[in-house]
Design an enzyme around this catalytic site. Structure first.
Site, PDB file in Angstrom:
ATOM      1  N   HIS A  98     -39.556   1.120 111.335  1.00 36.59           N
ATOM      2  CA  HIS A  98     -40.000   1.624 110.251  1.00 36.59           C
ATOM      3  C   HIS A  98     -41.279   0.343 109.902  1.00 36.59           C
ATOM      4  CE1 HIS A  98     -40.634   3.262 106.175  1.00 36.59           C
ATOM      5  NE2 HIS A  98     -41.034   2.070 106.094  1.00 36.59           N
ATOM      6  N   VAL A 150     -40.541  -1.170  96.220  1.00 35.42           N
ATOM      7  CA  VAL A 150     -39.294  -1.961  95.843  1.00 35.42           C
ATOM      8  C   VAL A 150     -39.651  -3.365  96.699  1.00 35.42           C
ATOM      9  CG1 VAL A 150     -36.948  -2.541  96.285  1.00 35.42           C
ATOM     10  CG2 VAL A 150     -37.692  -0.290  95.588  1.00 35.42           C
ATOM     11  N   ARG A 160     -47.461   4.155  94.833  1.00 33.03           N
ATOM     12  CA  ARG A 160     -46.838   3.418  93.628  1.00 33.03           C
ATOM     13  C   ARG A 160     -46.716   2.197  94.225  1.00 33.03           C
ATOM     14  NH1 ARG A 160     -41.609   3.220  95.938  1.00 33.03           N
ATOM     15  NH2 ARG A 160     -41.141   5.107  97.126  1.00 33.03           N
ATOM     16  N   GLU A 171     -46.516   4.383 105.216  1.00 33.11           N
ATOM     17  CA  GLU A 171     -45.706   4.401 106.132  1.00 33.11           C
ATOM     18  C   GLU A 171     -45.713   4.993 107.422  1.00 33.11           C
ATOM     19  OE1 GLU A 171     -41.851   3.692 102.745  1.00 33.11           O
ATOM     20  OE2 GLU A 171     -42.138   5.676 103.598  1.00 33.11           O
TER      21      GLU A 171
HETATM   22  P1  ADP Z   1     -38.526   8.834 102.265  1.00 30.63           P
HETATM   23  O1  ADP Z   1     -39.326   9.321 101.255  1.00 30.63           O
HETATM   24  O2  ADP Z   1     -36.878   9.160 101.933  1.00 30.63           O
HETATM   25  O3  ADP Z   1     -38.711   7.365 102.028  1.00 30.63           O
HETATM   26  P2  ADP Z   1     -39.393   8.740 104.751  1.00 30.63           P
HETATM   27  O4  ADP Z   1     -40.150  10.054 105.388  1.00 30.63           O
HETATM   28  O5  ADP Z   1     -40.234   7.768 104.462  1.00 30.63           O
HETATM   29  O6  ADP Z   1     -38.514   9.301 103.747  1.00 30.63           O
HETATM   30  O7  ADP Z   1     -38.422   8.197 105.789  1.00 30.63           O
HETATM   31  C1  ADP Z   1     -37.075   7.515 105.463  1.00 30.63           C
HETATM   32  C2  ADP Z   1     -36.709   6.983 106.862  1.00 30.63           C
HETATM   33  O8  ADP Z   1     -35.965   8.028 107.423  1.00 30.63           O
HETATM   34  C3  ADP Z   1     -37.669   6.379 107.710  1.00 30.63           C
HETATM   35  O9  ADP Z   1     -37.687   4.966 107.574  1.00 30.63           O
HETATM   36  C4  ADP Z   1     -36.743   6.553 109.176  1.00 30.63           C
HETATM   37  O10 ADP Z   1     -35.839   5.538 109.298  1.00 30.63           O
HETATM   38  C5  ADP Z   1     -36.243   7.644 108.848  1.00 30.63           C
HETATM   39  N1  ADP Z   1     -37.022   8.999 109.517  1.00 30.63           N
HETATM   40  C6  ADP Z   1     -38.044   9.945 108.906  1.00 30.63           C
HETATM   41  N2  ADP Z   1     -38.690  10.629 109.771  1.00 30.63           N
HETATM   42  C7  ADP Z   1     -38.099  10.329 110.663  1.00 30.63           C
HETATM   43  C8  ADP Z   1     -38.390  10.737 112.108  1.00 30.63           C
HETATM   44  N3  ADP Z   1     -39.152  11.881 112.344  1.00 30.63           N
HETATM   45  N4  ADP Z   1     -37.771  10.378 113.217  1.00 30.63           N
HETATM   46  C9  ADP Z   1     -36.902   9.247 112.974  1.00 30.63           C
HETATM   47  N5  ADP Z   1     -36.610   8.711 111.927  1.00 30.63           N
HETATM   48  C10 ADP Z   1     -37.410   9.314 110.836  1.00 30.63           C
HETATM   49  P1  ADP Z   2     -39.496   1.924  98.703  1.00 28.17           P
HETATM   50  O1  ADP Z   2     -40.224   3.006  99.244  1.00 28.17           O
HETATM   51  O2  ADP Z   2     -40.271   1.209  97.534  1.00 28.17           O
HETATM   52  O3  ADP Z   2     -38.740   0.952  99.502  1.00 28.17           O
HETATM   53  P2  ADP Z   2     -37.238   3.764  97.930  1.00 28.17           P
HETATM   54  O4  ADP Z   2     -37.541   4.778  98.895  1.00 28.17           O
HETATM   55  O5  ADP Z   2     -36.004   2.868  97.913  1.00 28.17           O
HETATM   56  O6  ADP Z   2     -38.561   2.691  97.609  1.00 28.17           O
HETATM   57  O7  ADP Z   2     -37.127   4.049  96.507  1.00 28.17           O
HETATM   58  C1  ADP Z   2     -37.454   3.360  95.381  1.00 28.17           C
HETATM   59  C2  ADP Z   2     -36.794   4.009  94.260  1.00 28.17           C
HETATM   60  O8  ADP Z   2     -37.469   5.209  93.824  1.00 28.17           O
HETATM   61  C3  ADP Z   2     -35.477   4.405  94.446  1.00 28.17           C
HETATM   62  O9  ADP Z   2     -34.966   3.808  93.224  1.00 28.17           O
HETATM   63  C4  ADP Z   2     -35.262   5.708  94.935  1.00 28.17           C
HETATM   64  O10 ADP Z   2     -34.046   6.246  94.409  1.00 28.17           O
HETATM   65  C5  ADP Z   2     -36.548   6.233  93.866  1.00 28.17           C
HETATM   66  N1  ADP Z   2     -37.181   7.394  94.385  1.00 28.17           N
HETATM   67  C6  ADP Z   2     -38.188   7.301  95.446  1.00 28.17           C
HETATM   68  N2  ADP Z   2     -38.606   8.419  95.654  1.00 28.17           N
HETATM   69  C7  ADP Z   2     -37.844   9.526  95.000  1.00 28.17           C
HETATM   70  C8  ADP Z   2     -37.812  10.935  94.817  1.00 28.17           C
HETATM   71  N3  ADP Z   2     -38.702  11.758  95.445  1.00 28.17           N
HETATM   72  N4  ADP Z   2     -37.089  11.515  93.791  1.00 28.17           N
HETATM   73  C9  ADP Z   2     -36.242  10.723  93.100  1.00 28.17           C
HETATM   74  N5  ADP Z   2     -36.079   9.320  93.429  1.00 28.17           N
HETATM   75  C10 ADP Z   2     -36.900   8.583  94.269  1.00 28.17           C
HETATM   76 MG    MG Z   3     -40.545   6.432 102.811  1.00 23.92          MG
END
Ligand code: ADP
Ligand code: ADP
Ligand code: MG
Length: 461
Positions: free
Chosen positions: A208, A299, A296, A279
């Site tokens: 990532h 973290v 936004r 990302e």
């Molecule tokens: P979130 O909105 O929860 O941050 P992301 O789409 O950014 O979701 O994905 C969070 C994590 O999930 C990524 O950093 C990766 O580790 C895993 N992930 C997401 N999509 C894929 C994919 N297509 N293949 C493998 N891992 C994935």
């Molecule tokens: P970052 O992408 O900044 O590393 P995280 O994916 O860990 O952040 O999310 C940051 C904060 O926002 C966390 O408290 C997470 O639970 C919250 N968060 C992020 N996306 C969502 C969403 N779609 N719905 C609810 N909470 C979210």
């Molecule tokens: Mg993400």
């Protein structure tokens, strides 16, 4: 510049925003729930207004109460932090229509990147590579099976509105596809109020890697390099670092430039202003794929602040006030190496179960190159309603080696009693030979826990 800003958030990010405001001589207004009356952000702000009961839906997510508070306190702007309403275009619109500046991207840019599926289409148009996947939202299981057949298992079913590592699951065959499709939809409906899901190829052993963006309202747009956030547990980041050790490897060396350009293309296509993050995941053959854009402050932003010397929160505030970005792409130079550990109140020996409650003793590490972003203190009671992150420990070193030594030293100084924390787990990761060599992917923690290393972690504890 603004005279007074309301912070529509809590915890460490509220504290971080207050600090930036103070350095800009801006007065601050905290809002808090009844469970957060003793929270540090309430103490630190110039004024504080209670907006409701503990659960977020009764306080931090109540647009009407936030706007009333902003009007009573007569603020010029609202900073939403991360999570909660930070990526809610409607909230940004309501703020603007009440003559309160929203410190973040315009609602137009947010709409252009509204959910993951819409963002995928934007990335495609911008010519940025995507994991193979569905064109739009998947309506039924037949369609899900057809798409999975076309792109080939394993695939990931992802909620268009997902976030924080939730709302996604992997399917390896038709049976798990059908089951996953229905559970993912109903979970997404419950967690995000939106049942829409899409499918993308599951990339195996990915890294990532994300790029920090800053854009002003006068057309200036830059990136501030990458962060490697591959140390994840259940798709949630636990340790982040910059520069990424991946780019030290010969086959990956060209990627930094290419991905930086791709990140700017996405931001440009969305007319993005303010701080944001693009990302990506990168596979073992140096292919990179767009994942999503976080609209936004993130973290892990301090990691970038430490190696570039740019205060991202101050930049966000100045940009929202209409100021011109005074940094060019060529001004961005990286100095040394930074690592962040997210210290969560969770028990790493009991499947990371949340461990809310009273912190009895609290001693934070210090010394050269150590930074703590936290709202925790001795006597503070962590409420059960929110995210379990209670602190971020960030270190800077002249190179990765020094940063690792420093992180290890700082983790060993950190004393928090009364609740369980992820500190011993992070200490074990810092000792791991593969982590130390900089050779890891998002599977790292799973392998660490599966590989009989549990004893090592227990030993460290
Ligand atoms: P979130 O909105 O929860 O941050 P992301 O789409 O950014 O979701 O994905 C969070 C994590 O999930 C990524 O950093 C990766 O580790 C895993 N992930 C997401 N999509 C894929 C994919 N297509 N293949 C493998 N891992 C994935
Ligand atoms: P970052 O992408 O900044 O590393 P995280 O994916 O860990 O952040 O999310 C940051 C904060 O926002 C966390 O408290 C997470 O639970 C919250 N968060 C992020 N996306 C969502 C969403 N779609 N719905 C609810 N909470 C979210
Ligand atoms: Mg993400």
């Amino acid at each position: 510049m603004f005279e007074k800003v309301l912070i529509a958030n809590r915890g460490e990010i509220a504290v971080r925003i207050i600090r930036a405001c103070k350095e800009l001589n801006i007065r601050t207004v905290a809002v808090y729930s009844e469970s957060d009356a003793n929270s540090m952000h309430v103490q630190m702000a110039d004024e504080a207004i209670c907006i409701g009961k503990g659960p977020s839906k009764d306080s931090y997510l109540r647009i009407d109460r936030l706007i009333s508070a902003a009007e009573i306190a007569d603020v010029d702007a609202i900073h939403p932090g991360y999570g909660f309403l930070s990526e809610n275009a409607h909230f940004a619109d309501v703020c603007e229509s009440c003559n309160i500046r929203f410190i973040g991207p315009s609602s137009r840019a947010m709409n252009a990147l509204e959910d993951k599926q819409i963002s995928r289409s934007l990335a495609k148009k911008a010519g940025v590579p995507l994991p193979p996947g569905s064109e739009g939202i998947i309506e039924n299981e037949q369609e899900a099976l057809t798409v999975a057949k076309r792109i080939g298992y394993p695939v990931m079913i992802k909620a268009v509105a997902g976030g924080g590592g939730r709302g996604m699951r992997v399917a390896h065959n038709d049976i798990s596809m059908v089951k996953g499709f229905h559970t993912c939809r109903s979970e997404a409906e419950k967690a995000f109020g939106n049942a829409g899901v899409y499918i993308e190829k599951f990339i195996e052993n990915p890294h990532h890697i994300e790029f920090q963006i800053l854009g002003d309202t006068r057309g200036n747009l830059i990136h501030l390099g990458e962060r490697d956030c591959s140390i994840q547990r259940r798709n949630q980041k636990l340790i982040e670092e910059s520069p990424s050790p991946l780019f030290d490897r010969k086959e990956f060396r060209d990627l930094r430039k290419k991905m930086g350009k791709a990140a700017l293309k996405i931001a440009e296509a969305a007319n993005y202003t303010s701080a944001g993050t693009v990302e990506f995941i990168v596979d073992d053959h140096a292919n990179y794929y767009f994942l999503e854009m976080n609209k936004r402050i993130q973290v892990e932003h301090p990691v970038t602040e430490e190696i570039t010397g740019v205060d991202l929160l101050k930049q966000m505030i100045m940009i929202a006030a209409g100021e011109q970005l005074r940094i060019n792409q060529s001004d961005i130079t990286v100095r040394g190496h930074a690592i962040e550990c997210r210290i969560n109140a969770e028990d790493p020996f009991d499947d990371f179960r949340p461990s809310p409650g009273r912190i009895d003793m609290y001693y934070a590490p210090g010394g050269p190159g150590v930074r703590i972003d936290s709202h925790a203190y001795a006597g503070y009671t962590i409420p059960p309603h929110y995210d379990s992150m209670i602190a971020k420990l960030i270190v800077w070193g002249k190179d990765r080696r020094e940063a690792m030594e420093r992180m290890s030293r700082a983790l060993s100084e950190y004393m928090i009693t009364g609740v369980k924390t992820t500190i011993p787990f992070q200490q074990a990761i810092l000792q791991d030979p593969n982590f130390r060599r900089g050779v890891y992917s998002t599977n790292f923690i799973e392998q660490l826990l599966g590989g009989g290393r549990r004893e090592l972690i227990e030993e460290k504890a």
